[in-house]
Each structure stands twice: as structure tokens, then as C-alpha cells.
Design a protein around this motif. Structure first.
Motif, PDB file in Angstrom:
ATOM      1  N   ASP A  14       0.831  -1.203   0.000  1.00  8.40           N
ATOM      2  CA  ASP A  14       0.000   0.000   0.000  1.00  8.40           C
ATOM      3  C   ASP A  14       0.861   1.246   0.000  1.00  8.40           C
ATOM      4  OD1 ASP A  14      -2.339  -1.381  -0.070  1.00  8.40           O
ATOM      5  OD2 ASP A  14      -2.813  -1.132   2.067  1.00  8.40           O
ATOM      6  N   ARG A  15       1.899   1.230   0.838  1.00  4.62           N
ATOM      7  CA  ARG A  15       2.724   2.429   0.960  1.00  4.62           C
ATOM      8  C   ARG A  15       3.565   2.662  -0.291  1.00  4.62           C
ATOM      9  NH1 ARG A  15       4.478   3.322   7.252  1.00  4.62           N
ATOM     10  NH2 ARG A  15       2.357   3.578   8.017  1.00  4.62           N
ATOM     11  N   ASP A  58       2.612   1.796  -3.243  1.00  2.00           N
ATOM     12  CA  ASP A  58       1.656   2.269  -4.232  1.00  2.00           C
ATOM     13  C   ASP A  58       1.337   3.739  -4.013  1.00  2.00           C
ATOM     14  OD1 ASP A  58       1.546  -0.162  -5.458  1.00  2.00           O
ATOM     15  OD2 ASP A  58      -0.295  -0.823  -4.486  1.00  2.00           O
ATOM     16  N   VAL A  59       1.230   4.154  -2.738  1.00  3.22           N
ATOM     17  CA  VAL A  59       0.966   5.561  -2.423  1.00  3.22           C
ATOM     18  C   VAL A  59       2.093   6.433  -2.966  1.00  3.22           C
ATOM     19  CG1 VAL A  59       0.843   7.243  -0.546  1.00  3.22           C
ATOM     20  CG2 VAL A  59      -0.482   5.139  -0.402  1.00  3.22           C
ATOM     21  N   ARG A  60       3.315   6.053  -2.684  1.00  3.33           N
ATOM     22  CA  ARG A  60       4.456   6.841  -3.158  1.00  3.33           C
ATOM     23  C   ARG A  60       4.466   6.923  -4.677  1.00  3.33           C
ATOM     24  NH1 ARG A  60       9.080   5.705  -5.380  1.00  3.33           N
ATOM     25  NH2 ARG A  60      10.895   7.082  -5.102  1.00  3.33           N
ATOM     26  N   ILE A  76       1.684   9.256  -6.011  1.00  2.00           N
ATOM     27  CA  ILE A  76       1.786  10.671  -5.659  1.00  2.00           C
ATOM     28  C   ILE A  76       3.023  11.343  -6.254  1.00  2.00           C
ATOM     29  CG2 ILE A  76       2.117  12.228  -3.678  1.00  2.00           C
ATOM     30  CD1 ILE A  76       0.303  10.413  -2.092  1.00  2.00           C
ATOM     31  N   ASN A  89      -6.669   8.071   1.390  1.00  2.00           N
ATOM     32  CA  ASN A  89      -6.738   6.982   0.427  1.00  2.00           C
ATOM     33  C   ASN A  89      -8.169   6.698  -0.004  1.00  2.00           C
ATOM     34  OD1 ASN A  89      -7.965   5.447   2.475  1.00  2.00           O
ATOM     35  ND2 ASN A  89      -6.056   4.445   3.061  1.00  2.00           N
ATOM     36  N   ALA A 108      -3.769   8.872   4.835  1.00  2.00           N
ATOM     37  CA  ALA A 108      -2.671   8.086   4.266  1.00  2.00           C
ATOM     38  C   ALA A 108      -1.311   8.673   4.606  1.00  2.00           C
ATOM     39  CB  ALA A 108      -2.818   8.000   2.749  1.00  2.00           C
ATOM     40  N   SER A 139      -3.265  14.546  -4.895  1.00  2.00           N
ATOM     41  CA  SER A 139      -2.687  13.308  -4.371  1.00  2.00           C
ATOM     42  C   SER A 139      -3.778  12.374  -3.868  1.00  2.00           C
ATOM     43  CB  SER A 139      -1.708  13.631  -3.233  1.00  2.00           C
ATOM     44  OG  SER A 139      -0.612  14.396  -3.695  1.00  2.00           O
ATOM     45  N   SER A 140      -4.731  12.925  -3.129  1.00  2.00           N
ATOM     46  CA  SER A 140      -5.851  12.120  -2.632  1.00  2.00           C
ATOM     47  C   SER A 140      -6.674  11.578  -3.794  1.00  2.00           C
ATOM     48  CB  SER A 140      -6.730  12.959  -1.697  1.00  2.00           C
ATOM     49  OG  SER A 140      -6.010  13.381  -0.553  1.00  2.00           O
ATOM     50  N   LEU A 173      -5.162   8.608  -5.221  1.00  2.00           N
ATOM     51  CA  LEU A 173      -5.343   7.430  -4.374  1.00  2.00           C
ATOM     52  C   LEU A 173      -6.793   6.957  -4.335  1.00  2.00           C
ATOM     53  CD1 LEU A 173      -3.073   8.382  -1.338  1.00  2.00           C
ATOM     54  CD2 LEU A 173      -2.492   7.000  -3.334  1.00  2.00           C
ATOM     55  N   TYR A 232      -9.515   8.822  -3.371  1.00  4.73           N
ATOM     56  CA  TYR A 232     -10.312   9.396  -2.291  1.00  4.73           C
ATOM     57  C   TYR A 232     -11.627   9.951  -2.849  1.00  4.73           C
ATOM     58  CZ  TYR A 232     -11.524  12.409   1.693  1.00  4.73           C
ATOM     59  OH  TYR A 232     -12.153  13.033   2.744  1.00  4.73           O
TER      60      TYR A 232
END
Length: 262
Positions: free
Chosen positions: A82-83, A85-87, A90, A212, A218, A248-249, A252, A254
Motif C-alpha cells: 500500500d505504501r 503504491d501511495v508513493r 503521488i 486513500n 494516508a 494526491s488524494s 489514491l 479518495y
């Protein structure tokens, strides 16, 4: 004796790694199959599997005598994925806002009562050495960490403030909880945080939370630069960090971010 103990510990870890790698590849296997694959006696393999089971690293399947990766390991793997993928999602947003504003852009995740920097894109006008990738700051220090603190669920936030109060009583250099509450209130009203030279003299930063697809916090992003430039009349750093956080949200998934765009 210490050297021998260290060597023995490393040997056990290597055996455990072999078992985990095998189960990752095949999904599940019997103790006999595992022993043969990792070239260990069946008796010692059973003992190792017992230890790994106690740690939650492996679980027995519904079929007696067969093993698979434990839920604990799977949760850690899912969290890491997950982390990452977040990086990945974004990073284009951070690159865009960095290039447009010439400020340094950061991405931070929460880790306990701290925020750890997982991405840092240096600004064009100043190379501030504070908060490098891997650095960790208390959630009350710096724009991105305070954005995480300010937008935590209330119960988590109150628990953290209670711990900070205890640390302050013990003589730790922790801001007054009353001041922190005021800062949190202002941040939640404005949607962003401000760090005015509390990390590096002459450097100012704005931070904002990101969410997220489940609507969970997140992490946070921030933009930092020379104080006089951030405060210049033509600067719109607060708007830039809010827009970057919204994008960014959105990246993800959001829901609120998507509704705002629609």
C-alpha cells in the motif's frame, strides 16, 4: 560465546528465510516437503515451524500438517505494498508542484508518534538538508508531521497528546499540549499546517493531509522554502499545497477529492 550466539542466531534466521521464501513460492507445503526443500531434518523443521507459528509468521492450514504464510506476514506485506503504491501514485504530483513552485516537496507517513519521510524532491532555489528520505520527526514538529497529527482521528489524536503531556512532565522537549491543541484547531479550520523555522532557521513550510480510497488518512505532503520567498506577496504556497494534497488524494481514489473535481 557472544560470537557463537550471534552466528547461531544468523543461522536460524537464514533457515527461517528459506522456509518463508518457499511458502511464498508454493503457497502451502507439508513439514516433510519443507524439510526436503530447505535441506533440513524433519525434526528440526518441525521445531522451526513451531517457532514461526508462535510468531504468526506461518499458519497451519485446514489440512493437518501443512503450512502457509501467516496472516501477520501477509498484513505487513499488504501494508508495505500500500505504501509503495501511495508513493508511486503521488510522485508525479510532487514533481509537478516542485517544478512549478521551485520549493522542496515532501511525502511523509505516520510511524507511531513520528512521521517518516518517504519521498523528498529538492527545490530549485535552496537545498535544505533537513528531513531527508528515511528521517523521522515527532508529529508535533514540521509541516507534514503536524498535518498528520492535526487530521488524525480524534481518539488517536487524544492518545498522542496524552503521551506528549507525560513526556513533557518527564522533562522532554515537547511543546505545551495547549499550544499543540491551538495549532491543531487552526490547521483543521484552514486545511493546512504552517512550520515557521521550527525545523530549520530561515525555512518555512506548509503541509496538508492526503487520504486513500477508503477515506483513511494516508500521510501528508509539504512544501518548504526560504521564509522570505514563501511569505512574498506573489507566493501562494498554501493554495499550492492544498491543491497538491487534493490531487494526491484523488490519485489514491479518495471519494471526496473526486466529487470536488466533478
Amino acid at each position: 560465546m557472544t560470537v557463537e550466539n550471534d552466528a547461531s542466531g544468523i543461522t536460524i534466521l537464514r533457515k527461517a528465510e528459506s522456509v518463508m521464501t518457499l511458502l511464498e513460492k508454493v503457497g502451502e507445503a507439508s513439514a516433510t516437503e519443507i524439510a526436503a526443500a530447505v535441506h533440513e531434518p524433519v525434526s528440526s523443521t518441525y521445531r522451526l515451524l513451531g517457532s514461526l507459528s508462535a510468531l504468526g509468521w506461518v499458519d497451519q492450514t485446514a489440512t493437518r500438517g501443512r503450512y502457509r504464510l501467516g496472516l501477520h506476514i501477509l498484513r505487513i506485506g499488504a501494508l508495505l505494498e500500500d505504501r509503495l503504491d501511495v508513493r508511486r501514485a503521488i510522485l508525479p504530483v510532487l514533481e509537478s508542484v516542485r517544478d512549478r513552485t521551485r520549493n522542496t516537496a515532501f511525502l511523509c507517513f505516520r510511524r507511531g508518534d513520528n512521521a517518516v519521510c518517504v519521498e523528498r524532491l529538492g527545490g530549485r532555489d535552496v537545498q535544505d538538508l533537513a528531513m531527508r528520505v528515511g528521517d523521522s520527526y515527532p508529529l508535533y514538529r514540521g509541516a507534514a508531521p503536524r498535518a498528520i497529527l492535526s487530521f488524525l482521528p480524534e481518539a488517536d489524536r487524544e492518545e498522542l497528546l496524552a503521551r506528549a503531556t507525560e513526556l513533557r512532565k518527564q522533562g522532554e522537549r515537547v511543546p505545551d499540549p495547549g499550544i499543540m491543541r491551538d495549532q491543531i484547531g487552526m490547521a483543521r479550520e484552514a486545511g493546512f499546517t504552517v512550520s515557521d523555522a521550527d525545523v530549520t532557521p530561515g525555512i518555512m513550510a506548509f503541509g496538508a493531509p492526503i487520504y486513500n480510497h477508503r477515506g483513511d488518512l494516508a500521510g501528508a505532503i509539504s512544501l518548504s522554502g526560504l521564509r522570505e520567498r514563501i511569505l512574498a506577496p506573489e507566493s501562494n504556497t498554501a493554495d499550492e499545497v492544498l491543491e497538491a494534497a487534493r490531487r494526491s488524494s484523488e490519485a489514491l481514489g479518495y471519494p471526496a477529492a473526486k466529487e470536488a473535481v466533478a
